[in-house]
Design an enzyme around this catalytic site. Structure first.
Site, PDB file in Angstrom:
ATOM      1  N   LEU A 150       0.849  -1.185   0.000  1.00 50.34           N
ATOM      2  CA  LEU A 150       0.000   0.000   0.000  1.00 50.34           C
ATOM      3  C   LEU A 150       0.884   1.235   0.000  1.00 50.34           C
ATOM      4  CD1 LEU A 150      -2.766   1.486   0.403  1.00 50.34           C
ATOM      5  CD2 LEU A 150      -2.382   1.258   2.872  1.00 50.34           C
ATOM      6  N   SER A 151       0.593   2.185  -0.876  1.00 48.14           N
ATOM      7  CA  SER A 151       1.278   3.477  -0.896  1.00 48.14           C
ATOM      8  C   SER A 151       2.781   3.295  -1.105  1.00 48.14           C
ATOM      9  CB  SER A 151       0.958   4.236   0.399  1.00 48.14           C
ATOM     10  OG  SER A 151       1.365   5.576   0.320  1.00 48.14           O
ATOM     11  N   ALA A 152       3.613   3.704  -0.149  1.00 50.48           N
ATOM     12  CA  ALA A 152       5.055   3.500  -0.291  1.00 50.48           C
ATOM     13  C   ALA A 152       5.377   2.018  -0.385  1.00 50.48           C
ATOM     14  CB  ALA A 152       5.793   4.122   0.893  1.00 50.48           C
ATOM     15  N   ALA A 208       3.445  -0.137  -1.807  1.00 49.76           N
ATOM     16  CA  ALA A 208       3.071  -0.514  -3.172  1.00 49.76           C
ATOM     17  C   ALA A 208       4.162  -0.119  -4.158  1.00 49.76           C
ATOM     18  CB  ALA A 208       1.753   0.161  -3.549  1.00 49.76           C
ATOM     19  N   HIS A 222      -7.107   7.617  -0.219  1.00 50.57           N
ATOM     20  CA  HIS A 222      -5.835   6.900  -0.057  1.00 50.57           C
ATOM     21  C   HIS A 222      -5.988   5.874   1.057  1.00 50.57           C
ATOM     22  CE1 HIS A 222      -1.579   6.526  -0.859  1.00 50.57           C
ATOM     23  NE2 HIS A 222      -1.304   6.584   0.436  1.00 50.57           N
TER      24      HIS A 222
END
Length: 401
Positions: A234-236, A238, A367
């Site tokens: 997820l996010s960083a 990902a 997000h």
């Protein structure tokens, strides 16, 4: 478990202690303690529910042969002479010092992971050290199960990410093992994976090498299926997951990129912020398709179209890096979660007609992990169940061996 490197350090620390060089000995021990290993485990709980006190303290005294026997402190560490050390090291230390021939069971001993348990461990290779949490389903009895590597986002940790994605419950149902590497604050003050640093974007170097090495060790230790190894984030996390798919396509059979960014779009923090805001470069992350920044690893991509942290255009940029083996044309499906978000799923197939890439655009979502549990941070229960869909996609793919 104390590895060979730690053993050598303890032998040298013993020699220094006997020579009266206590501070040098403790500095050496501290270099191997959970300032690196055990630093960011959320509850400091290691396998079997034992507490590991990750501190070593120096008290301004001289070591003598007449020091009292080790005493256990309320924190779970042991004080031996003027050295306060983690309980898990007590037996080893005392054997090296010749202070005991038989040891009583230590309250800090790290046990082997048991099926159905969510346990903690630590991995070290030539690049660095990271903690991790590991889930083995209760149906695991040594058979070659798949492994899913889950990379948390900024400010998160393995426990939080496991709770928010509800991954362990699905892994229990579908017989998968799940590995959650932990990013410590010493590596990034917000516990983000450093996807935007050049040294962490390469094979056999930086954080990709640590995560890949950790996964391989877990596979070897537990006899898992090395043809069914998957990575998600997820996010960083990902962004680091897609970097792993680019740099270790021989290890990972599929990747999930949730609210992430493409590989190699940033070389610095300002670059990262620009990419997160949408940037202005071409699709594919500012590099031509022939530059080598592409992967044939099957990918499933999730992104909310109201994401104000990582601009939704990054989903298309990620998809462009996985376009090399998909066929022209795509199947587009519209859907809606009961009392939740609508979504658009676009599926691309390879030459054999197998799904090579799925892109989920979740309308109205920000997000957050789609369909996640409120027990964890950065989750949106109103979205389609990203964990369920991701695992379905993963298990359709296997490395050719």
């Amino acid at each position: 478990m104390i590895d060979a490197t730690m053993t050598k350090r303890m032998e040298e620390a013993t020699r220094l202690t006997r020579a009266g060089k206590l501070h040098e000995a403790m500095a050496l021990l501290q270099g191997a303690t959970p300032a690196q290993c055990g630093e960011e485990t959320s509850d400091n709980t290691y396998p079997g529910g034992n507490t590991f006190d990750g501190t070593c303290e120096v008290i301004d005294e001289e070591v003598t042969a007449s020091k009292p026997e080790p005493a256990e402190s309320p924190t779970g560490s042991f004080t031996t002479g003027d050295i306060k050390m983690p309980a898990a090291w007590r037996d080893k230390w005392m054997k090296f010092r010749g202070g005991m021939t038989q040891s009583e069971p230590s309250h800090g001993t790290i046990e082997e992971p048991q099926p159905g348990a969510f346990t903690a461990g630590c991995f070290t290779n030539q690049v660095g050290t990271r903690d991790y949490k590991l889930f083995l389903p209760s149906g695991y009895h040594g058979q070659a199960l798949p492994l899913v590597v889950m990379l948390h986002g900024c400010t998160q940790n393995p426990d939080d990410f496991a709770a928010g994605t509800d991954m362990n419950r699905l892994a229990e149902e579908q017989l998968c093992c799940v590995l959650y590497p932990a990013q410590p604050m010493s590596a990034n003050s917000s516990k983000c994976w450093n996807w935007f640093k050049a040294e962490d974007q390469q094979r056999e170097g930086g954080e990709p090498a640590i995560i890949a090495g950790m996964a391989r060790q877990i596979i070897d230790t537990h006899g898992l299926d090395d043809s069914r190894v998957y990575v998600a984030g997820l996010s960083a996390g990902a962004a680091m997951a897609t970097t792993l798919a680019m740099t270790y396509p021989d290890l990972f059979a599929a990747v999930c990129v949730h609210s992430g960014l493409p590989h190699g779009v940033a070389q610095s923090l300002p670059d990262a912020l620009g990419a997160m805001q949408g940037g202005s470069g071409p699709l594919g992350g500012g590099k031509a398709k022939g530059s080598g920044w592409a992967s044939e690893v099957p990918a499933i991509i999730f992104h909310g179209d109201r994401d104000t942290t990582v601009h939704p255009s990054n989903a298309d940029r990620v998809a462009a890096q996985y376009s090399t083996s998909r066929q022209a044309g795509a199947a587009v499906e519209q859907g809606k979660v009961a009392n939740g978000h609508t979504y658009t799923r676009t599926t691309h197939h390879n030459a054999k007609g197998q799904p090579q890439m799925e892109q989920w655009r979740i309308h109205g979502a920000g997000h957050a992990w789609s369909g996640g549990s409120a027990k964890g941070s950065y989750t949106d229960p109103k979205g389609p169940d990203a964990t369920k869909e991701m695992l379905r996609f993963f298990l359709q793919h296997q490395q050719a061996r």
